[in-house]
Scaffold this motif. Structure first.
Motif, PDB file in Angstrom:
ATOM      1  N   ILE A 217     -35.508  10.303 -54.542  1.00  0.00           N
ATOM      2  CA  ILE A 217     -36.225  10.994 -55.629  1.00  0.00           C
ATOM      3  C   ILE A 217     -37.303  11.892 -55.011  1.00  0.00           C
ATOM      4  N   GLU A 218     -38.065  11.345 -54.047  1.00  0.00           N
ATOM      5  CA  GLU A 218     -39.121  12.138 -53.399  1.00  0.00           C
ATOM      6  C   GLU A 218     -38.514  13.332 -52.673  1.00  0.00           C
ATOM      7  N   ASP A 219     -37.386  13.117 -52.008  1.00  0.00           N
ATOM      8  CA  ASP A 219     -36.738  14.227 -51.285  1.00  0.00           C
ATOM      9  C   ASP A 219     -36.282  15.312 -52.256  1.00  0.00           C
ATOM     10  N   HIS A 220     -35.802  14.877 -53.414  1.00  0.00           N
ATOM     11  CA  HIS A 220     -35.286  15.868 -54.373  1.00  0.00           C
ATOM     12  C   HIS A 220     -36.386  16.809 -54.855  1.00  0.00           C
ATOM     13  N   PHE A 221     -37.608  16.286 -55.040  1.00  0.00           N
ATOM     14  CA  PHE A 221     -38.694  17.123 -55.542  1.00  0.00           C
ATOM     15  C   PHE A 221     -39.510  17.738 -54.406  1.00  0.00           C
TER      16      PHE A 221
ATOM     17  N   LEU B 230     -30.174  29.194 -54.337  1.00  0.00           N
ATOM     18  CA  LEU B 230     -31.467  28.967 -53.692  1.00  0.00           C
ATOM     19  C   LEU B 230     -32.545  28.699 -54.749  1.00  0.00           C
ATOM     20  N   GLU B 231     -32.494  29.482 -55.813  1.00  0.00           N
ATOM     21  CA  GLU B 231     -33.476  29.314 -56.891  1.00  0.00           C
ATOM     22  C   GLU B 231     -33.343  27.909 -57.509  1.00  0.00           C
ATOM     23  N   GLU B 232     -32.092  27.475 -57.710  1.00  0.00           N
ATOM     24  CA  GLU B 232     -31.846  26.146 -58.287  1.00  0.00           C
ATOM     25  C   GLU B 232     -32.366  25.039 -57.372  1.00  0.00           C
ATOM     26  N   VAL B 233     -32.158  25.241 -56.071  1.00  0.00           N
ATOM     27  CA  VAL B 233     -32.578  24.229 -55.093  1.00  0.00           C
ATOM     28  C   VAL B 233     -34.106  24.169 -55.012  1.00  0.00           C
ATOM     29  N   ARG B 234     -34.748  25.334 -55.161  1.00  0.00           N
ATOM     30  CA  ARG B 234     -36.210  25.369 -55.042  1.00  0.00           C
ATOM     31  C   ARG B 234     -36.924  24.881 -56.292  1.00  0.00           C
ATOM     32  N   ARG B 235     -36.270  25.010 -57.444  1.00  0.00           N
ATOM     33  CA  ARG B 235     -36.972  24.740 -58.711  1.00  0.00           C
ATOM     34  C   ARG B 235     -37.657  23.358 -58.746  1.00  0.00           C
ATOM     35  N   PRO B 236     -36.968  22.273 -58.378  1.00  0.00           N
ATOM     36  CA  PRO B 236     -37.629  20.967 -58.479  1.00  0.00           C
ATOM     37  C   PRO B 236     -38.889  20.848 -57.624  1.00  0.00           C
ATOM     38  N   SER B 237     -38.959  21.594 -56.517  1.00  0.00           N
ATOM     39  CA  SER B 237     -40.127  21.443 -55.645  1.00  0.00           C
ATOM     40  C   SER B 237     -41.313  22.269 -56.120  1.00  0.00           C
TER      41      SER B 237
END
Ligand code: G1P
Length: 296
Positions: A64-68, A87-94
């Motif tokens: 969970i921590e890695d995902h965000f 890339l945008e999708e991958v960056r959104r959670p962080s």
């Protein structure tokens, strides 16, 4: 007036209903189409105006921590390949700031919320449970916050369930109704079959005043031998009004297998890319099933 800016997302459960899938993976990371369930919850909180989120985790929840967090290697790889949408999708959670605290013992939902008390301090706050995903025009939590701002009291999200389901939820005993808002006499956690005071079930969205911690800190065990949030809410209700609000929106139960499968299907059918091929495949599956029935 203090605004609701903080939210607690309890995510320490063992996910036994999904074993063995959840042996080495948190149940909150099970995907609905291409996003983990917990991302839907975080997005609802952010869209409702929440600025600080704390996730209560437990053993084996590092994913969970890695995902965000950022994923530099993956992001560089996607840049090099020119996959900018992905890339945008991958960056959104962080892009959201999330805090974490561990619940060191599995003592129940009330205990998980209590673990975040120092982060909350003396402010009203939200709790969002990951087993319920809600879709609709106005985010479910936002609807509760709007009520809180008018009432200055705790507000709990409810929706009706069938008679057979009342023993799976916290159920309210309403005494008065004004539109979608209920005054509540009693909050009962998982009443025995046939004993539910109504069909209005607590659906994993809460706005609570900080006084709830006075009752959670008593650490009294309730249904199933666990420290129940519902019991603390009932105690709070005797000291200051706690309202229930029948929120608008479709609620998906992703905490059990059939609900999870149906949610995935529904979200996939609403997905532009998947809709047509999925409907076609479903038709094929259904006609194969009915053929088999005829032959059998
Ligand atoms: C929890 C709460 C219950 C609520 C339910 C909603 O139960 O204790 O009051 O109705 O979530 O999903 P759980 O499903 O964790 O047993």
């Amino acid at each position: 007036m203090k605004k609701v800016k903080k939210a607690i997302i309890p995510a320490a459960g063992l996910g036994t209903r999904f074993l063995p899938a959840t042996k080495a993976m948190p149940k909150e990371m099970l995907p609905i189409v291409n996003k983990p369930t917990i991302q839907y919850i975080v997005e609802e909180a952010v869209e409702s105006g929440i600025e600080d989120i704390i996730i209560v985790t437990g053993k084996g929840k590092r994913a969970i921590e890695d995902h965000f967090d950022h994923a530099f290697e993956l992001e560089i790889n996607l840049v090099e390949k020119g996959k900018l949408k992905l890339l945008e999708e991958v960056r959104r959670p962080s892009s959201v700031d999330i805090h974490y605290i561990r619940q060191k013992e599995p003592k129940g939902l009330g205990h998980a919320v209590w673990c975040a008390r120092r982060f909350i301090g003396d402010e009203p706050f939200a709790v969002l449970l990951g087993d319920d995903i809600v879709t609709g025009d106005t985010p479910c939590l936002k609807q509760l916050i709007n009520q809180y701002e008018m009432l200055q009291c705790s507000v709990i999200g409810v929706q009706p369930v069938s008679d057979q389901e009342t023993n799976r939820y916290g159920i309210i005993d309403p005494i008065g109704k004004d539109g979608r808002l209920y005054q509540v006499n009693n909050f009962v956690e998982k009443p025995a079959p046939g004993m539910a005071p109504s069909n209005l079930a607590i659906m994993g969205r809460y706005v609570l005043t900080p006084e709830i911690f006075n009752y959670l800190s008593l650490q009294e065990q309730g249904a199933g031998g666990e420290i129940q949030l519902t019991d603390a809410i009932q105690k709070l209700n005797q000291y200051q009004n706690v309202y229930a609000y029948h929120f608008d929106g479709i609620r998906y139960d992703v905490g059990e297998k059939l609900g999870y499968i149906l949610t995935t299907l529904d979200f996939a059918i609403r997905n532009g890319e998947l809709r047509i091929p999925l409907l076609k495949a479903l038709e094929e599956i259904l006609s194969r099933e009915s053929m088999q029935k005829v032959i059998g």
